[in-house]
Scaffold this active site. Sequence first.
Site, PDB file in Angstrom:
ATOM      1  N   VAL A  68     -47.594  32.233 131.213  1.00  0.00           N
ATOM      2  CA  VAL A  68     -47.844  33.474 130.494  1.00  0.00           C
ATOM      3  C   VAL A  68     -48.341  33.136 129.090  1.00  0.00           C
ATOM      4  O   VAL A  68     -47.758  32.305 128.395  1.00  0.00           O
ATOM      5  CB  VAL A  68     -46.556  34.335 130.404  1.00  0.00           C
ATOM      6  CG1 VAL A  68     -46.782  35.557 129.525  1.00  0.00           C
ATOM      7  CG2 VAL A  68     -46.105  34.774 131.793  1.00  0.00           C
ATOM      8  N   ALA A 113     -47.049  30.889 124.349  1.00  0.00           N
ATOM      9  CA  ALA A 113     -47.177  30.820 125.804  1.00  0.00           C
ATOM     10  C   ALA A 113     -45.886  30.242 126.370  1.00  0.00           C
ATOM     11  O   ALA A 113     -45.052  29.718 125.625  1.00  0.00           O
ATOM     12  CB  ALA A 113     -48.356  29.940 126.202  1.00  0.00           C
ATOM     13  N   LYS A 114     -45.704  30.337 127.639  1.00  0.00           N
ATOM     14  CA  LYS A 114     -44.595  29.656 128.322  1.00  0.00           C
ATOM     15  C   LYS A 114     -44.953  29.562 129.788  1.00  0.00           C
ATOM     16  O   LYS A 114     -45.706  30.392 130.310  1.00  0.00           O
ATOM     17  CB  LYS A 114     -43.303  30.469 128.177  1.00  0.00           C
ATOM     18  CG  LYS A 114     -42.061  29.632 128.325  1.00  0.00           C
ATOM     19  CD  LYS A 114     -41.857  28.836 127.050  1.00  0.00           C
ATOM     20  CE  LYS A 114     -40.506  28.274 126.869  1.00  0.00           C
ATOM     21  NZ  LYS A 114     -40.324  27.872 125.460  1.00  0.00           N
ATOM     22  N   GLY A 115     -44.408  28.546 130.439  1.00  0.00           N
ATOM     23  CA  GLY A 115     -44.646  28.399 131.865  1.00  0.00           C
ATOM     24  C   GLY A 115     -43.365  28.002 132.562  1.00  0.00           C
ATOM     25  O   GLY A 115     -42.368  27.669 131.913  1.00  0.00           O
TER      26      GLY A 115
END
Length: 424
Positions: A68, A113-115
Amino acid sequence: MADDTMSMEWDSPLYRESLAQFEQVADLISLDANIKDRLRTPQRSLVVTFPFRRDEYGRVDTVFGYRVQHLLTMGPTKGGIRYAPDVNLGEVAALAMLMTWKCAIVGLPFGGAKGGVRVDPTAFSRAEAQRVTRRYTMEIINFIGPDQDIPAPDLGTNEQVMAWLMDTYSTHVGHSEPAVVTGKPPSLGGSVARREATGRGLVSLVPAVASHLGMAYEGARVVVQGFGNVGRYAALAAAEIGCKVVAVSDITGAIHDDRGFDISALMRHADAEGGVKGYRDADEITPEALLGLECEFLIPAAVGGVISAENAADIRARVILEGANGPTTTEADTLLTDGGVFVVPDVLANAGGVTVSYFEWVQDLQNYFWSESEIVGRLREIMNRAFSDVLQIATSRGVSMRTAALIKGIERVASAKLARGVYP
Ligand code: GLU
């Protein structure tokens, strides 16, 4: 689209909390209504499912993966990748939003962001961890890149995972591209001092916090929850500046010793035995008792949501330095702050990790590497400047450090968004 049903795609307890926090601060600073609406939801959300081969012959698991990107206004997006059995889109989206504020608070040219991949990494062999990483990288490959989105380690991932990600990406673009990811091994263009950066950055605030509160930090009792990458280096840095780390926990248990631990020896024990449990003649206590110990500094450095309305009243720390992301629920935060606990929020306290990630990215782009003392000095300077800015906002507006930090982050983002305007 201030209608709440519109944000249901990302719904999760942490997303609801992050959104409520954002909206509260947005209202407090009378944020432009269009910008408020725009920042409530992430700009890009990618959900993938993919198969990977287990070691057992013929077994293929299909798993969920996410990436995201909350905000593309400030530069490339930046944030970690977590491997955990309960990762979901809502959690990753909330953490991406927090990354936006974190980067803006310390002044880095990134959006958040992050995943994540919904797996239990502790159940993997090295070969399985490698296959899942390479396949996940392929699934998100069009969304990442040095100018676009730069992953890093988070819960359940480490330098080796970043090395596989970098190798997969580089193989596919046809040349070595170290700047696609940070938190790599130094032999691949990783920055020295990145591994210790979150813990060190957090502890670099201790003297300023102590001076603000009129207390001494030499000999101060420190309790650390979590002994992973953040907790262990925070403990080490705290001991180095003369604090006494009196209690530590991890998934194997919690240990306590009023005399303070030798952190290097404890690290060796944890590496050899798989955890802190059983260390020398330390007292074993329950994880709940650890959070309730009387101390000057409590550092939650494990998972989110560990300090809630249920246990906030038990906390007997003078200061909480949030090493983890989202360790304190909003309700608990209010109870603690009202009760006189000084909370340095995650978006400020743990920003040392992404700050040295920024240094790593800059070094990779320039192919020019800095010395450890340069990195540590610049880290300390950035952290302390952000702390004093946030403290100034908190004092002048009479708000908590979390609200003040969010004011700083949101205002920076809002001014960039207003300057760029809307296309077309
Ligand atoms: N995962 C870390 C965080 O939550 C580091 C992110 C990064 O270095 O990009 O801040």
